[in-house]
Design a protein around this motif. Structure first.
Motif, PDB file in Angstrom:
ATOM      1  N   ALA A   1     -17.050 -13.132   2.491  1.00  0.00           N
ATOM      2  CA  ALA A   1     -16.797 -14.513   2.105  1.00  0.00           C
ATOM      3  C   ALA A   1     -15.333 -14.904   2.312  1.00  0.00           C
ATOM      4  O   ALA A   1     -14.426 -14.100   2.127  1.00  0.00           O
ATOM      5  N   TYR A   2     -15.150 -16.153   2.689  1.00  0.00           N
ATOM      6  CA  TYR A   2     -13.817 -16.688   2.974  1.00  0.00           C
ATOM      7  C   TYR A   2     -12.984 -16.760   1.688  1.00  0.00           C
ATOM      8  O   TYR A   2     -13.412 -17.315   0.682  1.00  0.00           O
ATOM      9  N   VAL A   3     -11.762 -16.229   1.752  1.00  0.00           N
ATOM     10  CA  VAL A   3     -10.786 -16.387   0.670  1.00  0.00           C
ATOM     11  C   VAL A   3      -9.462 -16.804   1.311  1.00  0.00           C
ATOM     12  O   VAL A   3      -8.893 -16.067   2.110  1.00  0.00           O
ATOM     13  N   GLY A   4      -9.004 -18.001   0.981  1.00  0.00           N
ATOM     14  CA  GLY A   4      -7.733 -18.493   1.498  1.00  0.00           C
ATOM     15  C   GLY A   4      -6.723 -18.616   0.379  1.00  0.00           C
ATOM     16  O   GLY A   4      -7.023 -18.390  -0.795  1.00  0.00           O
TER      17      GLY A   4
ATOM     18  N   ALA B   1     -10.797 -23.538   3.646  1.00  0.00           N
ATOM     19  CA  ALA B   1     -11.600 -22.748   2.706  1.00  0.00           C
ATOM     20  C   ALA B   1     -12.802 -23.535   2.194  1.00  0.00           C
ATOM     21  O   ALA B   1     -13.945 -23.060   2.234  1.00  0.00           O
ATOM     22  N   ARG B   2     -12.560 -24.732   1.718  1.00  0.00           N
ATOM     23  CA  ARG B   2     -13.634 -25.502   1.079  1.00  0.00           C
ATOM     24  C   ARG B   2     -14.726 -25.912   2.070  1.00  0.00           C
ATOM     25  O   ARG B   2     -15.899 -26.034   1.697  1.00  0.00           O
TER      26      ARG B   2
ATOM     27  N   VAL C   1     -16.148 -24.247   4.236  1.00  0.00           N
ATOM     28  CA  VAL C   1     -17.157 -23.187   4.407  1.00  0.00           C
ATOM     29  C   VAL C   1     -17.574 -22.595   3.062  1.00  0.00           C
ATOM     30  O   VAL C   1     -18.137 -21.505   2.997  1.00  0.00           O
TER      31      VAL C   1
ATOM     32  N   GLY D   1     -15.629 -21.539   0.702  1.00  0.00           N
ATOM     33  CA  GLY D   1     -14.784 -20.406   0.332  1.00  0.00           C
ATOM     34  C   GLY D   1     -13.935 -20.666  -0.893  1.00  0.00           C
ATOM     35  O   GLY D   1     -13.883 -21.776  -1.438  1.00  0.00           O
ATOM     36  N   ARG D   2     -13.239 -19.618  -1.321  1.00  0.00           N
ATOM     37  CA  ARG D   2     -12.329 -19.710  -2.459  1.00  0.00           C
ATOM     38  C   ARG D   2     -10.925 -20.040  -1.955  1.00  0.00           C
ATOM     39  O   ARG D   2     -10.547 -19.647  -0.851  1.00  0.00           O
ATOM     40  N   TRP D   3     -10.154 -20.751  -2.799  1.00  0.00           N
ATOM     41  CA  TRP D   3      -8.781 -21.129  -2.454  1.00  0.00           C
ATOM     42  C   TRP D   3      -7.892 -20.766  -3.629  1.00  0.00           C
ATOM     43  O   TRP D   3      -8.077 -21.250  -4.747  1.00  0.00           O
TER      44      TRP D   3
ATOM     45  N   THR E   1      -8.913 -13.410   3.327  1.00  0.00           N
ATOM     46  CA  THR E   1      -9.530 -13.221   4.644  1.00  0.00           C
ATOM     47  C   THR E   1      -8.890 -14.110   5.704  1.00  0.00           C
ATOM     48  O   THR E   1      -8.961 -13.795   6.900  1.00  0.00           O
ATOM     49  N   ASP E   2      -8.289 -15.230   5.272  1.00  0.00           N
ATOM     50  CA  ASP E   2      -7.733 -16.197   6.215  1.00  0.00           C
ATOM     51  C   ASP E   2      -6.401 -16.726   5.697  1.00  0.00           C
ATOM     52  O   ASP E   2      -6.321 -17.236   4.576  1.00  0.00           O
TER      53      ASP E   2
END
Length: 307
Positions: A17-20, A45-46, A48, A50-52, A198-199
């Protein structure tokens, strides 16, 4: 030689999962350039699901402006940029940074350096390695990381392929300063791994720092995030928008217009009907229409063209 910080391969594969993150330095208030970086990382992030996260990079107390941390968080909230979880602070992570420096020293991957700025003034460019084999004591010394005589590169999501020869272009670089403060390059890789980032979405002024971070990730057994470096906004005098060059702080009452202007700086095409809307409506639209491929593939943008 396995680093105590190494993340097992299976753990990396299962992360997914995306975490920025947005990681401001509290040496001043947020300005329009900060908003562009925060908005891009937030939307990336948002869009997809994901968490920010927000992390205060408060490594340098002498440069920190009193009240800046609270002001930064209040501004993010006023602009609708709400984060997940607790705010992380690098000032609370010194024990981890110290452990990493000690491990690198113990494994002869780093060494004490007593060179002053005056000593190096006549040697522009890569550090010439004066202290590499000098065997100085740790007291009253900076700590430098030994770099290999090789290239490190990556594919940036906006800027494309970027390659740097660490030995020729950078030289051995500081991971702990002579005054005992830890360097950004070390802290950022440890913190991104710790938070499961992750990003990384940030300004192009940090593009040439990335190969150093890739090397540290390799040494410490840490995962490599994806990177996206945004064009820097340049003022008419050639300086980038920033705290040092009279960039005005963001005002809560200007949130709507400045968010739309930031979207245009990022190559997005906000609906004209959003004029006059409040941040929640603008961000909701922007999240549904976010397209990172529209971000201009350039290192700088003229800020005046966005007015």
């Amino acid at each position: 030689m396995t680093s105590p910080f190494a993340v097992p391969t299976e753990a990396r594969a299962s992360a997914g999962a995306y975490v920025g993150r947005f990681a401001p330095t509290p040496s001043g208030y947020l300005h329009f350039g900060s908003l562009v970086a925060a908005l891009a990382s937030y939307l990336d992030a948002r869009a997809v699901g994901g968490r920010w996260l927000v992390r205060m990079e408060d490594l340098d107390p002498p440069r920190e402006m009193p009240g800046a941390q609270a002001a930064i968080l209040q501004t993010l909230e006023a602009y609708g940029l709400t984060w997940d979880g607790e705010v992380a602070r690098q000032s609370e992570r010194h024990a981890v940074y110290r452990q990493a420096v000690e491990w690198l020293l113990d494994n002869r991957l780093a060494y004490p350096c007593t060179c002053s700025r005056k000593d190096l003034a006549t040697y522009p460019g890569a550090y010439p390695g004066f202290c590499r084999d000098a065997g100085h004591p740790l007291q009253d010394a900076a700590i430098r990381l030994r770099v290999p005589d090789r290239e490190y590169g990556f594919v940036d999501r906006v800027q494309g392929r970027y390659v740097q020869h660490l030995g020729m272009d950078v030289g051995d670089f500081v991971i702990r300063r002579r005054d005992g403060l830890f360097a950004y390059q070390l802290a950022v890789v440890l913190d991104d791994a710790w938070q499961g980032i992750t990003d990384v979405v940030r300004g192009a002024d940090l593009l040439d720092s990335t190969p150093r971070q890739l090397y540290l990730q390799e040494l410490l057994g840490l995962p490599q995030p994806r990177y996206l470096h945004l064009p820097l906004l340049i003022q008419p005098d050639g300086h980038k928008l920033g705290k040092r060059y009279r960039s005005p702080p963001l005002q809560p009452q200007e949130a709507g217009p400045l968010l739309l202007r930031a979207l245009r700086a990022l190559g997005q095409r906000p609906d004209p009907a959003l004029a006059g809307e409040r941040p929640p409506a603008i961000l909701e639209w922007a999240g549904r229409h976010w397209n990172a491929e529209r971000i201009p593939c350039t290192l700088t943008l003229a800020e005046a063209q966005l007015r």
